[in-house]
Design a protein around this motif. Structure first.
Motif, PDB file in Angstrom:
ATOM      1  N   ALA A  88      11.970  -4.325   5.389  1.00 54.16           N
ATOM      2  CA  ALA A  88      11.982  -3.715   4.056  1.00 54.16           C
ATOM      3  C   ALA A  88      11.116  -2.457   4.024  1.00 54.16           C
ATOM      4  N   HIS A  89       9.943  -2.518   4.663  1.00 50.61           N
ATOM      5  CA  HIS A  89       9.032  -1.371   4.680  1.00 50.61           C
ATOM      6  C   HIS A  89       9.635  -0.199   5.451  1.00 50.61           C
ATOM      7  N   THR A 144      12.752   0.390   5.863  1.00 52.14           N
ATOM      8  CA  THR A 144      13.855   0.919   5.058  1.00 52.14           C
ATOM      9  C   THR A 144      13.333   1.862   3.979  1.00 52.14           C
ATOM     10  N   ASP A 145      12.186   1.511   3.387  1.00 50.05           N
ATOM     11  CA  ASP A 145      11.591   2.335   2.331  1.00 50.05           C
ATOM     12  C   ASP A 145      11.045   3.660   2.850  1.00 50.05           C
ATOM     13  N   PHE A 146      10.466   3.647   4.064  1.00 50.57           N
ATOM     14  CA  PHE A 146       9.750   4.826   4.528  1.00 50.57           C
ATOM     15  C   PHE A 146      10.241   5.351   5.889  1.00 50.57           C
ATOM     16  N   GLY A 185      16.547   8.967   0.912  1.00 54.22           N
ATOM     17  CA  GLY A 185      15.264   8.751   0.268  1.00 54.22           C
ATOM     18  C   GLY A 185      14.484  10.038   0.150  1.00 54.22           C
ATOM     19  N   GLN A 210       6.880   9.377  -2.926  1.00 56.99           N
ATOM     20  CA  GLN A 210       7.643   8.154  -2.738  1.00 56.99           C
ATOM     21  C   GLN A 210       6.751   6.925  -2.843  1.00 56.99           C
ATOM     22  N   LYS A 223       7.270   3.927  -5.512  1.00 55.87           N
ATOM     23  CA  LYS A 223       7.442   2.533  -5.098  1.00 55.87           C
ATOM     24  C   LYS A 223       6.359   1.634  -5.670  1.00 55.87           C
ATOM     25  N   VAL A 257       7.660  -4.475  -6.784  1.00 56.63           N
ATOM     26  CA  VAL A 257       7.439  -3.890  -5.455  1.00 56.63           C
ATOM     27  C   VAL A 257       5.961  -3.978  -5.088  1.00 56.63           C
ATOM     28  N   TYR A 279       4.377  -6.107  -1.921  1.00 58.16           N
ATOM     29  CA  TYR A 279       3.525  -5.537  -0.875  1.00 58.16           C
ATOM     30  C   TYR A 279       2.195  -6.283  -0.783  1.00 58.16           C
TER      31      TYR A 279
END
Length: 214
Positions: free
Chosen positions: A119-120, A122-124, A134, A141, A145, A151, A155
């Protein structure tokens, strides 16, 4: 299931070495993330991200880091599978030793960490590689998030899991490498708790700080 023949001691040593390398990287990563809390509109953090994304030495290190992470995950799961396969069947009385409990905990926290890392990334990280859409302004960002309640909570839970994994893993590294004994064992465990706590609090401070606008 037929797995390639590698001595279990060799696998454990590799897992320990990769774990030590990744633990040091987490301290570096957490330190860099603290730049997000600077009241400079993201100047320091974006400059850091730009350097990390364009420097060829860093890019080579990035490949090594990802390789170490993959090797750590694969070998740890491999050890868990082979140990499970080698365990005598028909045991009615479960083992209650501290080592057994800690090792079993590592497997489950490791699986949870893998899900969190996907997941991390994918986010960054995957955004930087262009694999997913993104915002390439990572300072902005991060704020977008971490200001979303679920979210931010996710985390923080992730960092708790990281703490448990590092807390046991720190002492396990010394044990595997033959550096753990009765004289220094307690000190190593205490240092491990302190190290894991400091690293995870640094990560958590960024999420909490951004969420509350500090």
């Amino acid at each position: 299931m037929n797995l390639p023949k590698i001595h279990s001691i060799s696998k454990k040593i590799l897992v320990a070495l990769m774990g030590a390398f990744l633990s040091l990287f987490l301290l570096f990563h957490a330190s860099a993330n603290l730049c997000i809390l600077r009241n400079d509109g993201g100047a320091w953090y974006n400059a850091f991200c730009d350097f990390m994304g364009t420097n060829y030495v860093v890019k080579a290190f990035e490949i090594i880091l990802l390789g170490a992470l993959a090797l750590h995950i694969v070998l740890a799961l491999w050890l868990a599978i082979t140990n499970r396969m080698a365990r005598p069947k028909g045991y009615k009385k479960p083992q209650r030793s501290k080592t057994h409990t800690g090792s079993k905990l590592q497997v489950w926290t490791g699986i949870l960490l893998l899900a969190g890392l996907i997941a991390h990334f994918t986010d960054f990280f995957f955004v930087k590689l262009g694999w997913v859409d993104g915002n390439l302004d990572f300072y902005q960002q991060a704020h977008e998030k971490f200001q979303i309640p679920h979210v931010a909570i996710a985390y923080l839970v992730f960092f708790v899991v990281v703490w448990f994994h590092m807390r046991h893993g720190f002492a396990a590294i010394f044990q595997t490498l033959g550096l753990y004994n009765y004289k220094y064992g307690k000190a190593i465990e205490v240092i491990g708790v302190i190290y894991a706590t400091v690293v995870c609090l640094m990560f958590a401070a960024v999420v909490i700080g951004v969420y509350f606008g500090l």
